[in-house]
Enzyme design. Structure first.
Site, PDB file in Angstrom:
ATOM      1  CD  GLU A   1      29.543  43.216  32.960  1.00 24.78           C
ATOM      2  OE1 GLU A   1      29.689  42.265  33.757  1.00 24.78           O
ATOM      3  OE2 GLU A   1      30.108  44.319  33.122  1.00 24.78           O
TER       4      GLU A   1
ATOM      5  CG  HIS B   1      33.522  39.681  35.946  1.00 22.68           C
ATOM      6  ND1 HIS B   1      32.759  39.187  34.892  1.00 22.68           N
ATOM      7  CD2 HIS B   1      33.143  40.982  36.097  1.00 22.68           C
ATOM      8  CE1 HIS B   1      31.965  40.142  34.444  1.00 22.68           C
ATOM      9  NE2 HIS B   1      32.179  41.246  35.156  1.00 22.68           N
ATOM     10  CD  GLU B   2      34.074  43.335  38.958  1.00 25.46           C
ATOM     11  OE1 GLU B   2      34.378  44.357  38.303  1.00 25.46           O
ATOM     12  OE2 GLU B   2      32.941  42.831  38.911  1.00 25.46           O
TER      13      GLU B   2
ATOM     14  CG  HIS C   1      35.253  44.572  33.903  1.00 22.39           C
ATOM     15  ND1 HIS C   1      34.733  44.574  32.619  1.00 22.39           N
ATOM     16  CD2 HIS C   1      34.266  44.078  34.708  1.00 22.39           C
ATOM     17  CE1 HIS C   1      33.493  44.108  32.648  1.00 22.39           C
ATOM     18  NE2 HIS C   1      33.189  43.796  33.897  1.00 22.39           N
TER      19      HIS C   1
END
Length: 298
Positions: free
Chosen positions: A226, A143-144, A147
Site C-alpha cells: 500500500e 494507486h490502483e 498495484h
C-alpha cells in the site's frame, strides 16, 4: 526521496516474502521431524502444498473477483471520466488498458485485480465518483494502476496462499497430534536425548505459532504494498496533494454497504469494513494518517 521510498518498500516486501518461505519451511521441517522421520521431506511437502495453493489462487479469474464484489463492467460512454483517467494512468505507467468496472455503493473506494497487466481490471464505487474531483480521482486510480504495474495483486495472492497453506498444515498437524500422537517410538535413538527433547519442543512451538506468524507477515506485506502504491501513484501523477486529499476523504467515509469478504477487503485502497477495537491490529492497510505523513515528506 520518492524513488528512495519506492526502492525501500520493494526491498522490505522481498525480505518479508523470504521470511514467509522460511516460516513455511520451518513448519514443514517440524511436521517432517515429528511424523515423516525426515525434516527435509517435511520441508519439500510444505513447499509443494504452498505452491499448489498459490497456483490455484493466482489463476482465479478477474471475472470471479469482480462478481464477488458486485462490480459491473462499464464502457467509455457509460463512465467517460473514470474510463479516461484509467486510460491516462495506464498510458503513463506503460501497461495495457485495464478493464473498467463500477460497484454500486455510496461509500468511496476502489480496487484493482488481475495476476498480470494483460488481464487486469480497475473498479471504483459510485460513491468515490461522486465525492472526488479529478485530481483526487487521478491519485486513486494511479494507486490502483500502480498495484497492477508492480504485480502487487500477484504478490498479495502468494502471501494469502502461503498463509492459508501454513494454517492448513498447522491444523492438520494439531489433529494428528490429538488423534494419533507424534512419531515418537522406542526405535528413535534421540527420543530421550537432550537434543531430541529440544527438537520436539521447537517443533511443537512452530506448529502452534506458525499461523499467527504467517498472518502477521501477510499483513506486513500488504501494508508495504500500500505504501509502495501510494508513492508510485505520485510518480505517475506528479501530484502528491491530490493523493493526500483523496486519502483524507477516504478516512472520513463510512463502511461499504456491500458485503466484502476478508480476501477482497485487502484489494481496496481503503479498508472497506472500518472495524474498530482489536481488529485494527489485523488491518491489511496501514493507518491513513501514516500514509498521508509519508506522502507529505516526499
Amino acid at each position: 526521496m520518492l524513488f528512495d521510498q519506492i526502492a525501500s518498500n520493494k526491498r522490505r516486501t522481498w525480505l518479508l516474502l523470504i521470511a514467509f518461505f522460511g516460516l513455511l519451511a520451518l513448519l514443514g521441517a517440524a511436521i517432517g521431524y515429528l511424523w515423516l522421520r525426515s525434516a527435509v521431506g517435511g520441508v519439500l511437502l510444505a513447499l509443494i502444498i504452498g505452491a499448489i495453493y498459490a497456483g490455484v489462487m493466482i489463476f482465479q479469474s478477474t471475472e470471479v473477483v469482480m462478481a464477488m464484489n458486485g462490480a459491473r463492467e462499464v464502457s467509455e460512454q457509460e463512465a467517460p471520466e473514470l474510463y479516461h483517467i484509467v486510460q491516462d494512468m495506464a498510458m503513463v505507467a506503460q501497461i495495457p488498458m485495464p478493464r473498467v468496472y463500477i460497484v454500486e455503493d455510496p461509500s468511496p473506494n476502489a480496487f484493482a485485480t488481475g495476476s498480470k497487466p494483460e488481464n487486469a481490471a480497475v473498479a471504483a464505487t459510485t460513491g468515490i465518483l461522486q465525492i472526488m474531483n479529478r485530481e483526487e480521482l487521478e491519485g486513486v486510480i494511479g494507486h490502483e494502476v500502480s498495484h497492477i504495474r508492480n504485480y502487487d495483486i500477484r504478490i498479495s495472492t502468494i502471501a494469502v496462499a502461503l498463509a492459508s497453506a501454513i494454517t492448513m498444515l498447522s491444523s492438520l498437524a494439531g489433529r494428528m497430534m490429538w488423534f494419533g500422537g507424534g512419531r515418537r517410538s522406542s526405535n528413535d535413538r534421540d527420543n530421550d536425548s537432550g537434543l531430541g527433547i529440544i527438537l520436539l519442543i521447537v517443533s511443537l512451538i512452530a506448529i502452534v505459532l506458525a499461523p499467527l506468524a504467517a498472518t502477521l507477515v501477510q499483513l506486513a506485506i500488504s501494508r508495504q504494498r500500500e505504501f509502495l502504491a501510494d508513492a508510485s501513484s505520485v510518480e505517475l501523477t506528479r501530484n502528491p496533494q491530490g493523493m493526500i486529499n483523496a486519502l483524507l476523504k477516504l478516512d472520513r467515509s463510512e463502511p461499504m454497504e456491500h458485503h466484502v469478504d476478508d480476501a477482497s477487503a485487502a484489494l481496496y485502497i481503503s479498508d472497506p469494513k472500518k472495524e474498530g477495537g482489536l481488529k485494527k491490529l489485523f488491518y491489511t492497510h496501514p493507518p491513513i494518517s501514516e500514509r498521508v505523513e509519508r506522502l507529505r515528506h516526499m
